[in-house]
Design a protein around this motif. Structure first.
Motif, PDB file in Angstrom:
ATOM      1  N   GLU A  36       0.837  -1.191   0.000  1.00  0.00           N
ATOM      2  CA  GLU A  36       0.000   0.000   0.000  1.00  0.00           C
ATOM      3  C   GLU A  36       0.878   1.248   0.000  1.00  0.00           C
ATOM      4  O   GLU A  36       1.803   1.376   0.792  1.00  0.00           O
ATOM      5  CB  GLU A  36      -0.906  -0.001   1.234  1.00  0.00           C
ATOM      6  N   GLY A  37       0.595   2.156  -0.915  1.00  0.00           N
ATOM      7  CA  GLY A  37       1.349   3.400  -0.986  1.00  0.00           C
ATOM      8  C   GLY A  37       2.378   3.451  -2.083  1.00  0.00           C
ATOM      9  O   GLY A  37       2.873   4.531  -2.432  1.00  0.00           O
ATOM     10  N   LEU A  38       2.743   2.298  -2.640  1.00  0.00           N
ATOM     11  CA  LEU A  38       3.685   2.319  -3.760  1.00  0.00           C
ATOM     12  C   LEU A  38       2.993   2.917  -4.981  1.00  0.00           C
ATOM     13  O   LEU A  38       1.794   2.699  -5.203  1.00  0.00           O
ATOM     14  CB  LEU A  38       4.184   0.911  -4.073  1.00  0.00           C
ATOM     15  N   PRO A  39       3.715   3.672  -5.802  1.00  0.00           N
ATOM     16  CA  PRO A  39       3.087   4.313  -6.958  1.00  0.00           C
ATOM     17  C   PRO A  39       2.532   3.305  -7.950  1.00  0.00           C
ATOM     18  O   PRO A  39       3.185   2.305  -8.262  1.00  0.00           O
ATOM     19  CB  PRO A  39       4.231   5.131  -7.573  1.00  0.00           C
ATOM     20  N   MET A  40       1.336   3.559  -8.422  1.00  0.00           N
ATOM     21  CA  MET A  40       0.692   2.683  -9.398  1.00  0.00           C
ATOM     22  C   MET A  40       1.046   3.179 -10.798  1.00  0.00           C
ATOM     23  O   MET A  40       0.253   3.857 -11.466  1.00  0.00           O
ATOM     24  CB  MET A  40      -0.823   2.680  -9.171  1.00  0.00           C
TER      25      MET A  40
END
Length: 247
Positions: A51-55
């Motif tokens: 969660e929070g990693l760039p998509m």
């Protein structure tokens, strides 16, 4: 928890090393990790989804393949894992990313080597390097004569959060800090990081001559990412800092 999506067969490793390559000042950790992956012909093993990693989707020149920005590579022959990251990690995601990755690292019985640059106005002398540790891993650094830190300091960004997690739980981990250019990608510092510490610690034979010969090309390729890292806050950029700056 980290979700890993496999992109190949399961691995069988005993007590692997894990080299971490989040981008930070001088991109020393990223450049060093990228070189290890290429030089050792490591296999793309899994994409990392915390969660929070760039998509975002990442692609290379002369290659149509799109991949997630954070990936794991493996060399079973060398009992080695490497984490490759192609984008900054937002400040509000650093803690979450560190927590989910630490859980996976512990499950693999891996000893991570976290990499960080120390912004320093460089001259022609060889950049200085030192090692820090959590758990019992300091003994490994002592055995290999990796120098002690010369002053108080701290490590920020994803790398600092990973070290923080390991320190809180008492897990073994190693941190390597090297002087590097504060503004531009620094392949020379990355080569010293490999030659003087990563290779002897992991018992690897890694030729860094290519890094030195392609230094200008690597700087050009990584300059845009280095500029992005300069624009983000301290919590987003992995780097070491003297503690006196905060006193």
């Amino acid at each position: 928890m980290a979700e890993l999506r496999l992109h190949g067969p399961e691995i069988t490793l005993e007590s692997p090393w894990l080299i971490e390559g989040f981008p930070g000042v001088g991109l020393v950790g990223k450049i060093a990790t990228d070189h290890l992956i290429e030089h050792l012909e490591m296999r793309y093993y899994a994409s990392v989804h915390c969660e929070g990693l760039p998509m975002v989707g990442v692609y290379r020149g002369d290659d149509r393949t799109v991949r997630p920005p954070v990936r794991l590579y493996v060399s079973e022959a060398h009992d080695l894992l490497a984490l490759q990251c192609d984008t900054p990690v937002a400040a509000n995601a650093v803690e979450t990313v560190a927590a989910c990755l630490t859980s996976w690292i512990v499950d693999q019985n891996a000893t991570p080597i976290y990499l960080s640059g120390l912004p320093t106005e460089r001259d022609e002398s060889r950049p200085e390097l030192y090692g820090i540790a959590t758990g019992e891993a300091g003994e490994i650094l002592t055995t290999h004569d990796v120098p002690l830190p010369p002053e108080d300091g701290l490590v920020t960004g994803p790398t600092g959060a990973l070290l923080n997690r390991a320190a809180q739980a008492g897990h073994d981990s190693i941190g390597l800090v090297i002087q590097c250019d504060p503004q531009f990608p620094d392949p020379e510092a990355a080569s010293v990081l490999i030659d003087d510490a990563i290779a002897p610690l992991t018992d690897l034979e890694v030729d860094v001559q290519d890094l030195l010969e392609r230094a200008e090309e690597i700087r050009d390729q990584r300059e845009r990412l280095a500029q992005q890292m300069q624009q983000v806050g301290q919590d987003e950029s992995s780097q070491a800092k003297p503690l006196r700056m905060y006193q």
